[in-house]
Design a protein around this motif. Structure first.
Motif, PDB file in Angstrom:
ATOM      1  N   GLY A  14      -9.630   1.833 -10.561  1.00 49.98           N
ATOM      2  CA  GLY A  14      -7.929   1.780 -11.102  1.00 49.98           C
ATOM      3  C   GLY A  14      -7.208   1.471  -9.785  1.00 49.98           C
ATOM      4  N   VAL A  15      -6.438   0.378  -9.858  1.00 49.04           N
ATOM      5  CA  VAL A  15      -5.683  -0.062  -8.746  1.00 49.04           C
ATOM      6  C   VAL A  15      -3.901   0.121  -9.042  1.00 49.04           C
ATOM      7  CG1 VAL A  15      -4.958  -2.015  -7.258  1.00 49.04           C
ATOM      8  CG2 VAL A  15      -7.395  -1.766  -8.119  1.00 49.04           C
ATOM      9  N   ASN A  58      -2.556  -0.707  -4.016  1.00 50.32           N
ATOM     10  CA  ASN A  58      -2.398  -1.950  -3.109  1.00 50.32           C
ATOM     11  C   ASN A  58      -1.063  -1.790  -2.770  1.00 50.32           C
ATOM     12  OD1 ASN A  58      -1.090  -4.910  -4.501  1.00 50.32           O
ATOM     13  ND2 ASN A  58      -2.193  -4.877  -2.505  1.00 50.32           N
ATOM     14  N   ALA A  59      -0.993  -1.943  -1.413  1.00 50.17           N
ATOM     15  CA  ALA A  59       0.430  -1.575  -0.693  1.00 50.17           C
ATOM     16  C   ALA A  59       0.312  -2.647   0.404  1.00 50.17           C
ATOM     17  CB  ALA A  59       0.672  -0.390  -0.531  1.00 50.17           C
ATOM     18  N   VAL A  71      -6.255   8.557  -1.388  1.00 58.68           N
ATOM     19  CA  VAL A  71      -6.909   7.433  -2.122  1.00 58.68           C
ATOM     20  C   VAL A  71      -6.921   6.337  -1.041  1.00 58.68           C
ATOM     21  CG1 VAL A  71      -6.448   8.343  -4.503  1.00 58.68           C
ATOM     22  CG2 VAL A  71      -5.198   6.835  -3.597  1.00 58.68           C
ATOM     23  N   PRO A  72      -7.802   5.493  -1.223  1.00 64.94           N
ATOM     24  CA  PRO A  72      -7.830   4.019  -0.330  1.00 64.94           C
ATOM     25  C   PRO A  72      -6.846   3.224  -0.733  1.00 64.94           C
ATOM     26  CG  PRO A  72     -10.197   4.736  -1.409  1.00 64.94           C
ATOM     27  CD  PRO A  72      -9.276   5.257  -1.996  1.00 64.94           C
ATOM     28  N   VAL A  73      -6.042   2.613   0.478  1.00 65.46           N
ATOM     29  CA  VAL A  73      -5.086   1.560   0.356  1.00 65.46           C
ATOM     30  C   VAL A  73      -5.736   0.312   0.903  1.00 65.46           C
ATOM     31  CG1 VAL A  73      -2.685   1.041   1.200  1.00 65.46           C
ATOM     32  CG2 VAL A  73      -3.402   3.501   0.656  1.00 65.46           C
ATOM     33  N   ILE A  74      -5.477  -0.705  -0.220  1.00 67.54           N
ATOM     34  CA  ILE A  74      -5.812  -2.069   0.424  1.00 67.54           C
ATOM     35  C   ILE A  74      -4.634  -2.811   0.389  1.00 67.54           C
ATOM     36  CG2 ILE A  74      -8.252  -1.917  -0.923  1.00 67.54           C
ATOM     37  CD1 ILE A  74      -7.091  -3.453  -3.106  1.00 67.54           C
ATOM     38  N   ALA A  90      -6.852  -9.013  -4.092  1.00 64.21           N
ATOM     39  CA  ALA A  90      -7.540  -8.457  -3.178  1.00 64.21           C
ATOM     40  C   ALA A  90      -8.367  -7.304  -3.982  1.00 64.21           C
ATOM     41  CB  ALA A  90      -6.323  -7.790  -2.403  1.00 64.21           C
ATOM     42  N   ALA A  91      -8.036  -6.563  -4.913  1.00 62.79           N
ATOM     43  CA  ALA A  91      -8.895  -5.626  -5.555  1.00 62.79           C
ATOM     44  C   ALA A  91     -10.052  -6.207  -6.149  1.00 62.79           C
ATOM     45  CB  ALA A  91      -8.072  -4.934  -6.648  1.00 62.79           C
TER      46      ALA A  91
END
Length: 193
Positions: A14-15, A58-59, A71-74, A90-91
């Motif tokens: 989930g993004v 995504n930020a 949670v991971p940030v891409i 990106a995801a």
């Protein structure tokens, strides 16, 4: 990584898309705007997390603040905030799961069956998105990671229209009946009242 039992038979990433400029919010980072004393993205995270295998955000700014969620940030791989498709790209390029579900950071009342319903109604499509009786919600979408190359080419041509890409990818909408309130999004300060 937190593994949860889910109503679909495959792992899904989930993004939360929080990489925009926030133009209609006066340039503020929409995901961090408070609603009911909690940042918008936190509402989305709480609703999305039980529905997927893992969650990413995504930020493109305030990375450290988003990382506090655990949670991971891409980040976008393309410069200049080219829109939600850049976050999706990106995801898809980084996902280890075959499927990735996307939500906007400003839809805090997401239905708890978002992922399940998209999954059950996708049929053979590689892309599906939510629709209510009133309108389409293309940033709430389930995409197969094999779409990464075609999405990269689409963006390289200068195209930015999300719905156009999803339909060109053979996607279709999935109707959520009587769910307009669940898909309410916050685009301008007045929406927060």
């Amino acid at each position: 990584m937190k593994i949860v039992s889910s109503p679909h038979p495959v792992a899904i990433t989930g993004v939360i898309l929080a990489g925009g400029r926030g133009s209609r919010m006066g340039g503020e980072d929409k995901g961090l705007i408070l609603w009911q004393n909690t940042p918008l993205y936190q509402h989305v995270l709480q609703r999305l997390q039980p529905q997927v295998t893992t969650v990413w955000i995504n930020a493109n700014r305030n990375i450290e603040v988003y990382q506090q969620s655990g949670v991971p940030v891409i980040k976008d791989t393309l410069a200049d905030f080219p829109g939600p498709l850049a976050g999706m790209l990106a995801a898809l390029q980084q996902a280890e799961t075959e499927w990735v579900v996307f939500t906007s950071c400003d839809t805090p009342c997401l239905p708890d069956n978002l992922v399940q319903h998209l999954w059950q109604q996708k049929n053979e499509a590689l892309a599906v998105w939510a629709r209510t009786e009133e309108r389409d919600h293309p940033t709430l979408a389930l995409l197969h990671r094999s779409l990464a190359d075609s999405l990269q080419s689409y963006l390289a041509r200068g195209d930015r229209k999300l719905m156009l890409f999803l339909t060109q990818a053979g996607g279709h909408s999935v109707l959520f009946m009587q769910s307009a309130e669940k898909f309410r999004n916050f685009n301008c300060p007045e929406d927060l009242l």
